[in-house]
Write an enzyme that holds these catalytic residues in place. Structure first.
Site, mmCIF file in Angstrom:
data_model
loop_
_atom_site.group_PDB
_atom_site.id
_atom_site.type_symbol
_atom_site.label_atom_id
_atom_site.label_comp_id
_atom_site.label_asym_id
_atom_site.label_seq_id
_atom_site.Cartn_x
_atom_site.Cartn_y
_atom_site.Cartn_z
ATOM 1 N N ALA A 241 0.906 -1.143 0.083
ATOM 2 C CA ALA A 241 -0.165 -0.158 0.072
ATOM 3 C C ALA A 241 0.963 1.150 -0.299
ATOM 4 O O ALA A 241 2.029 1.317 0.662
ATOM 5 C CB ALA A 241 -0.908 0.001 1.157
ATOM 6 N N LYS A 242 0.490 2.077 -0.672
ATOM 7 C CA LYS A 242 1.193 3.412 -0.836
ATOM 8 C C LYS A 242 1.402 3.954 0.597
ATOM 9 O O LYS A 242 2.544 4.490 1.025
ATOM 10 C CB LYS A 242 0.357 4.436 -1.695
ATOM 11 C CG LYS A 242 0.608 4.420 -3.157
ATOM 12 C CD LYS A 242 -0.274 5.266 -3.836
ATOM 13 C CE LYS A 242 -1.653 4.823 -3.887
ATOM 14 N NZ LYS A 242 -2.699 5.402 -4.956
ATOM 15 N N ARG A 243 0.566 3.800 1.596
ATOM 16 C CA ARG A 243 0.680 4.570 2.500
ATOM 17 C C ARG A 243 1.806 3.817 3.574
ATOM 18 O O ARG A 243 2.238 4.509 4.478
ATOM 19 C CB ARG A 243 -0.679 4.665 3.449
ATOM 20 C CG ARG A 243 -1.264 3.420 3.902
ATOM 21 C CD ARG A 243 -2.532 3.444 4.472
ATOM 22 N NE ARG A 243 -3.289 2.182 4.735
ATOM 23 C CZ ARG A 243 -3.867 1.555 3.656
ATOM 24 N NH1 ARG A 243 -4.130 2.179 2.569
ATOM 25 N NH2 ARG A 243 -4.336 0.576 3.876
ATOM 26 N N GLY A 245 4.523 3.003 2.421
ATOM 27 C CA GLY A 245 5.644 3.241 1.830
ATOM 28 C C GLY A 245 6.101 2.220 0.855
ATOM 29 O O GLY A 245 7.410 2.243 0.425
#
Ligand code: GLU
Length: 280
Positions: A241-243, A245
């Protein structure tokens, strides 16, 4: 003709999970002499960024994926979503909801469904005459909608014939306060309008299909075949997930990775060092 699509939201750069999903959708169509479409899901004006649209196009080209026809932008198709909303409104299936997120969170009775808290129905059947000028979204009265359609099924390549259970989602939002249509509505309208026969997408969207199937029945739209694939995970088994990293494709490219080599690796079911395929 077999038609698939890749439908990213331009709210960030694409990562490995997107690449794997786009390749699956692309290859599914190409192996059958079909079409592969690119649709940018940019109805969320507060989170979508133009630079990410350009980034998506660049990343797909880097992976060696070519799509058919023009890139379709949901932000240019609002009239279609409006027309669908109007049909549902005319059927008496939509109602205005004035609740804030905080109102809903504060409701002790809010049960949980596949996508988090289920709306407790506070505004369903409420007298709204005095507050019509206040910001509101439109929700579907899901129980009434289900009464109208009766039992529905859809076919998933992994799960087989699935009995649709939209009730578990509660009265989902179909038109937001800050956006003209919701994901559920726009994706259902567009998949039909674009002649998508096979929806190839991540398993995280499996549950949403229950709602999409209901909307198809209400709006008289065809039901595509669904192919929900497992998501990629990092070495610790966490979903990318982007969040958290997870590196973007742009990061990998900047780090010297070759797009065609990465695509070949993903096609072979391998993932770069530090990543692995999640269990379905
Ligand atoms: N726009 C959605 C996303 O980026 C995907 C839509 C879909 O494949 O149905 O998560």
């Amino acid at each position: 003709m077999i038609t698939t699509r890749f439908a990213p939201s331009p709210t960030g750069r694409l990562h490995l999970g997107h690449a794997a999903s786009a390749i699956r959708a692309h290859d599914f169509a190409r192996a059958r002499g079909g079409a592969f479409l690119l649709r940018i899901e940019d109805i969320d004006g507060t989170r979508s960024r133009e630079e990410h649209v350009a980034g998506i196009v660049e990343d797909l080209a880097w992976l060696g994926l070519a799509w058919d026809g023009p890139v379709v932008r949901q932000s240019r198709r609002l009239a279609l979503y409006d027309a669908a909303l109007e049909r549902l409104r005319t059927m008496g299936l939509l109602y205005r909801c004035f609740c804030t997120r905080a109102d809903i969170a504060a409701s002790l009775t809010a049960p949980h469904g596949p996508a988090g808290a289920v709306y407790p129905g506070t505004c369903r059947g409420a007298d709204n005459a005095a507050r019509m000028d206040r910001p509101h979204c439109w929700r579907i009265d899901i129980a009434r909608a289900v009464d109208r359609t009766g039992p529905l099924t859809w076919h998933d390549a992994g799960a087989g014939i699935v009995a649709a259970d939209p009730l578990a989602h509660g009265d989902v939002v179909l038109a937001r306060k800050d956006a003209p249509a919701s994901y559920h509505l726009a994706v259902t309208v567009d998949d039909a309008a674009q002649g998508v026969t096979d929806v190839v997408r991540g398993a995280d969207l499996f549950a949403a299909t229950h709602v999409h199937r209901l909307l198809q029945a209400l709006l008289g739209l065809p039901t595509p075949a669904y192919h929900h694939h497992p998501l990629l995970a990092d070495a610790a088994g966490r979903r990318l997930a982007k969040r958290d990293g997870a590196p973007s494709l742009a990061d990998l490219r900047d780090g010297g990775m070759d797009g065609a080599a990465l695509a070949a690796m993903l096609r072979a079911g391998a993932v770069p060092l530090g990543f692995r395929a999640a269990r379905a």
